[in-house]
Design an enzyme around this catalytic site. Structure first.
Site, PDB file in Angstrom:
ATOM      1  CE  LYS A 186      -0.446   2.020  -3.858  1.00  0.00           C
ATOM      2  NZ  LYS A 186       0.206   0.726  -4.138  1.00  0.00           N
ATOM      3  CE1 TYR A 202      -0.256   5.280  -5.302  1.00  0.00           C
ATOM      4  CE2 TYR A 202      -0.145   6.675  -3.347  1.00  0.00           C
ATOM      5  CZ  TYR A 202       0.342   5.621  -4.091  1.00  0.00           C
ATOM      6  OH  TYR A 202       1.408   4.905  -3.633  1.00  0.00           O
ATOM      7  CB  SER A 213      -0.927  -0.051   1.222  1.00  0.00           C
ATOM      8  OG  SER A 213      -1.706   1.098   1.330  1.00  0.00           O
TER       9      SER A 213
HETATM   10  N1  NDP Z   1       8.130   4.753  -4.781  1.00  0.00           N
HETATM   11  C1  NDP Z   1       7.348   5.252  -3.836  1.00  0.00           C
HETATM   12  O1  NDP Z   1       7.534   6.407  -3.395  1.00  0.00           O
HETATM   13  C2  NDP Z   1       6.250   4.438  -3.256  1.00  0.00           C
HETATM   14  C3  NDP Z   1       5.698   3.371  -3.925  1.00  0.00           C
HETATM   15  N2  NDP Z   1       4.670   2.666  -3.372  1.00  0.00           N
HETATM   16  C4  NDP Z   1       4.069   1.552  -4.100  1.00  0.00           C
HETATM   17  O2  NDP Z   1       5.029   0.544  -4.275  1.00  0.00           O
HETATM   18  C5  NDP Z   1       4.778  -0.181  -5.475  1.00  0.00           C
HETATM   19  C6  NDP Z   1       6.041  -0.188  -6.319  1.00  0.00           C
HETATM   20  O3  NDP Z   1       6.400   1.128  -6.620  1.00  0.00           O
HETATM   21  P1  NDP Z   1       7.802   1.513  -7.260  1.00  0.00           P
HETATM   22  O4  NDP Z   1       8.789   0.498  -6.920  1.00  0.00           O
HETATM   23  O5  NDP Z   1       8.042   2.929  -6.909  1.00  0.00           O
HETATM   24  O6  NDP Z   1       7.395   1.475  -8.816  1.00  0.00           O
HETATM   25  P2  NDP Z   1       8.223   1.264 -10.163  1.00  0.00           P
HETATM   26  O7  NDP Z   1       7.512   2.082 -11.180  1.00  0.00           O
HETATM   27  O8  NDP Z   1       9.670   1.496  -9.982  1.00  0.00           O
HETATM   28  O9  NDP Z   1       7.942  -0.269 -10.483  1.00  0.00           O
HETATM   29  C7  NDP Z   1       6.651  -0.691 -10.740  1.00  0.00           C
HETATM   30  C8  NDP Z   1       6.651  -2.116 -11.178  1.00  0.00           C
HETATM   31  O10 NDP Z   1       5.309  -2.540 -11.400  1.00  0.00           O
HETATM   32  C9  NDP Z   1       5.147  -2.980 -12.738  1.00  0.00           C
HETATM   33  N3  NDP Z   1       3.811  -2.639 -13.184  1.00  0.00           N
HETATM   34  C10 NDP Z   1       3.240  -1.418 -13.232  1.00  0.00           C
HETATM   35  N4  NDP Z   1       2.002  -1.494 -13.743  1.00  0.00           N
HETATM   36  C11 NDP Z   1       1.770  -2.816 -14.007  1.00  0.00           C
HETATM   37  C12 NDP Z   1       0.693  -3.539 -14.547  1.00  0.00           C
HETATM   38  N5  NDP Z   1      -0.437  -2.942 -14.928  1.00  0.00           N
HETATM   39  N6  NDP Z   1       0.808  -4.876 -14.664  1.00  0.00           N
HETATM   40  C13 NDP Z   1       1.941  -5.498 -14.303  1.00  0.00           C
HETATM   41  N7  NDP Z   1       2.983  -4.866 -13.791  1.00  0.00           N
HETATM   42  C14 NDP Z   1       2.915  -3.539 -13.644  1.00  0.00           C
HETATM   43  C15 NDP Z   1       6.258  -2.268 -13.502  1.00  0.00           C
HETATM   44  O11 NDP Z   1       6.624  -2.923 -14.713  1.00  0.00           O
HETATM   45  P3  NDP Z   1       5.910  -2.606 -16.134  1.00  0.00           P
HETATM   46  O12 NDP Z   1       5.742  -1.109 -16.205  1.00  0.00           O
HETATM   47  O13 NDP Z   1       6.849  -3.151 -17.157  1.00  0.00           O
HETATM   48  O14 NDP Z   1       4.618  -3.332 -16.112  1.00  0.00           O
HETATM   49  C16 NDP Z   1       7.366  -2.351 -12.487  1.00  0.00           C
HETATM   50  O15 NDP Z   1       7.939  -3.626 -12.479  1.00  0.00           O
HETATM   51  C17 NDP Z   1       3.597   0.520  -6.132  1.00  0.00           C
HETATM   52  O16 NDP Z   1       2.420  -0.174  -5.811  1.00  0.00           O
HETATM   53  C18 NDP Z   1       3.585   1.904  -5.500  1.00  0.00           C
HETATM   54  O17 NDP Z   1       2.305   2.467  -5.486  1.00  0.00           O
HETATM   55  C19 NDP Z   1       4.174   2.967  -2.140  1.00  0.00           C
HETATM   56  C20 NDP Z   1       4.685   4.007  -1.444  1.00  0.00           C
HETATM   57  C21 NDP Z   1       5.765   4.815  -1.927  1.00  0.00           C
HETATM   58  C1  VSD Z   2       1.527  10.622  14.405  1.00  0.00           C
HETATM   59  C2  VSD Z   2       1.386  10.687  12.974  1.00  0.00           C
HETATM   60  C3  VSD Z   2       2.608  11.002  12.206  1.00  0.00           C
HETATM   61  C4  VSD Z   2       2.375  10.883  10.752  1.00  0.00           C
HETATM   62  C5  VSD Z   2       3.239  11.726   9.934  1.00  0.00           C
HETATM   63  C6  VSD Z   2       3.422  11.305   8.528  1.00  0.00           C
HETATM   64  C7  VSD Z   2       2.385  11.712   7.565  1.00  0.00           C
HETATM   65  C8  VSD Z   2       2.753  11.340   6.191  1.00  0.00           C
HETATM   66  C9  VSD Z   2       1.815  11.805   5.153  1.00  0.00           C
HETATM   67  C10 VSD Z   2       1.619  10.893   3.986  1.00  0.00           C
HETATM   68  C11 VSD Z   2       2.810  10.634   3.173  1.00  0.00           C
HETATM   69  C12 VSD Z   2       2.423  10.001   1.879  1.00  0.00           C
HETATM   70  C13 VSD Z   2       3.585   9.365   1.179  1.00  0.00           C
HETATM   71  C14 VSD Z   2       3.108   8.608   0.003  1.00  0.00           C
HETATM   72  C15 VSD Z   2       4.213   8.051  -0.827  1.00  0.00           C
HETATM   73  C16 VSD Z   2       3.661   7.398  -2.045  1.00  0.00           C
HETATM   74  O1  VSD Z   2       2.819   6.564  -1.966  1.00  0.00           O
HETATM   75  C17 VSD Z   2       4.115   7.828  -3.359  1.00  0.00           C
HETATM   76  N1  VSD Z   2       5.443   8.294  -3.388  1.00  0.00           N
HETATM   77  C18 VSD Z   2       3.872   6.707  -4.320  1.00  0.00           C
HETATM   78  O2  VSD Z   2       4.810   6.528  -5.290  1.00  0.00           O
END
Ligand code: NDP
Ligand code: VSD
Length: 336
Positions: free
Chosen positions: A197, A193, A179
């Protein structure tokens, strides 16, 4: 009067933290035995990039066979070669499957079947595939809302649905959902988004209750901003407000997020967080999530009120950011 309440709360917090630390050390180092991944099959959707790829590397280091699911075949092959370098034994396999997680269910089932034929029965499914689109709600197309839900939520739901019967029959295994901290509180620019999540948490909670009697565990990870190709993409057109608010939870490496996630999953912990803010946020948002850690329960019980107060300060800060950004935009408009 106020400072007496404050003092009492501080004392309560110190005592609870002290007890928790002692217990935490004991449980962490001696009692909780993580399950082994040696020779097991781990499937990682989104395994070709970012958090998913580093999770695959960690699994390879731990002796697992890994199947990677993503769309782009070239990226999958590239990741496969990189992950193989970290394998701890020569017989370990890494297979790639080019499948869209939001595609038809029959295709998802076929992918799981084929992967299990090649690498054996699944032990762990990690749903990492997903993406973020940050935009004000009125600037978000309905198409984008549907796509976010289809990839981030339904993608994980379909894959989980496809692996569960097998896992239940074997009485072993684990499901992981990625998530976001944005899946614990809705912030500016993440309306569409956040919904996708938040949905994962509901799914994870219900599933955890259904699967517990079968010795299966569910873990949901709530990462903060993580330095990945996906994050770079999201930053291209992210509202200033979203960036500033997100930044208050820090920026972490995908290695850190993946290592913690795997550790928590192998120990059967329901919630996986990264960093202090992540931990505090998961504490105040504990709700009625399954109890899988006695230490966490203790901390939640005794610090909930205080952490809620801390959260109010964060929210106050976030509201200030929103107002400041609006003022700056207005100023710019007037000077044009
Ligand atoms: N990076 C961040 O700041 C944060 C990320 N997340 C979550 O973590 C997860 C990974 O993110 P992150 O590592 O940054 O992402 P990346 O974009 O670096 O990697 C995403 C991966 O998912 C695959 N993917 C995307 N869409 C599809 C699809 N429809 N079907 C199959 N595969 C898919 C991509 O490959 P391809 O495109 O080739 O399909 C790739 O392998 C996500 O769910 C994101 O929401 C959560 C919090 C913070
Ligand atoms: C006591 C409480 C303390 C809480 C403080 C923290 C609050 C944080 C706010 C939310 C941050 C959202 C990050 C999402 C990252 C993400 O999902 C994307 N980068 C996806 O790629």
């Amino acid at each position: 009067m106020l400072h007496i309440i404050w003092d009492l709360m501080t004392i309560e917090f110190v005592i609870v933290t002290g007890i928790a630390l002692i217990f935490g050390t004991w449980v962490g180092f001696y009692a909780a035995k993580p399950r082994s991944l040696k020779g097991k099959h781990v499937m990682i959707t989104g395994g070709s990039s970012g958090i998913g790829k580093y999770l695959a590397i960690e699994c390879a280091k731990n002796g697992a066979h890994v199947s990677l699911v993503a769309r782009n075949p070239a990226l999958l092959e590239e990741a496969r070669a990189e992950i193989l370098k970290f394998a701890s034994a020569a017989e370990q396999k890494v297979s790639c499957f080019s499948t869209d997680v939001s595609g038809p269910y029959e295709q998802v089932e076929r992918t799981v079947l084929q992967a299990e034929e090649e690498l054996g029965p699944l032990f762990l499914l990690a749903n990492c595939a997903g993406y973020a689109k940050a935009a004000r709600f009125e600037d978000t197309s309905v198409e984008e809302m549907k796509k976010l839900m289809a990839v981030n939520y339904l993608g994980a739901a379909q894959f989980s649905r496809a692996v569960i019967s097998g896992m239940k029959g074997r009485r072993e295994g684990s499901i992981v959902f990625v998530s976001s901290q944005g899946g614990l509180c809705g912030i500016y620019g993440f309306a569409a988004y956040a919904a996708s999540k938040f949905a994962l948490r509901g799914l994870a909670e219900a599933l955890a209750m259904e699967l517990k009697p079968y010795n299966l565990t569910v873990t949901v990870s709530f990462p903060p901003d993580t330095d990945t190709p996906g994050f770079a993409e999201e930053n291209k057109d992210k509202p200033e407000e979203t960036r500033l608010i997100s930044e208050s939870a820090g920026l972490f490496s995908p290695e850190t997020v993946a290592k913690l996630l795997l550790d928590h999953s192998l120990k059967g912990k329901f919630i996986s967080t990264v960093g202090l803010e992540g931990f505090l946020q998961s504490t105040v948002c504990a709700g009625m999530s399954p109890v899988t850690s006695f230490v966490d329960l203790l901390i939640q019980v005794f610090s909930m009120g205080l952490v809620r107060l801390v959260s109010a300060f964060y929210l106050f800060k976030f509201d200030r950011i929103v107002v400041k950004c609006m003022e700056n935009r207005d100023k710019k408009k007037r000077s044009l």
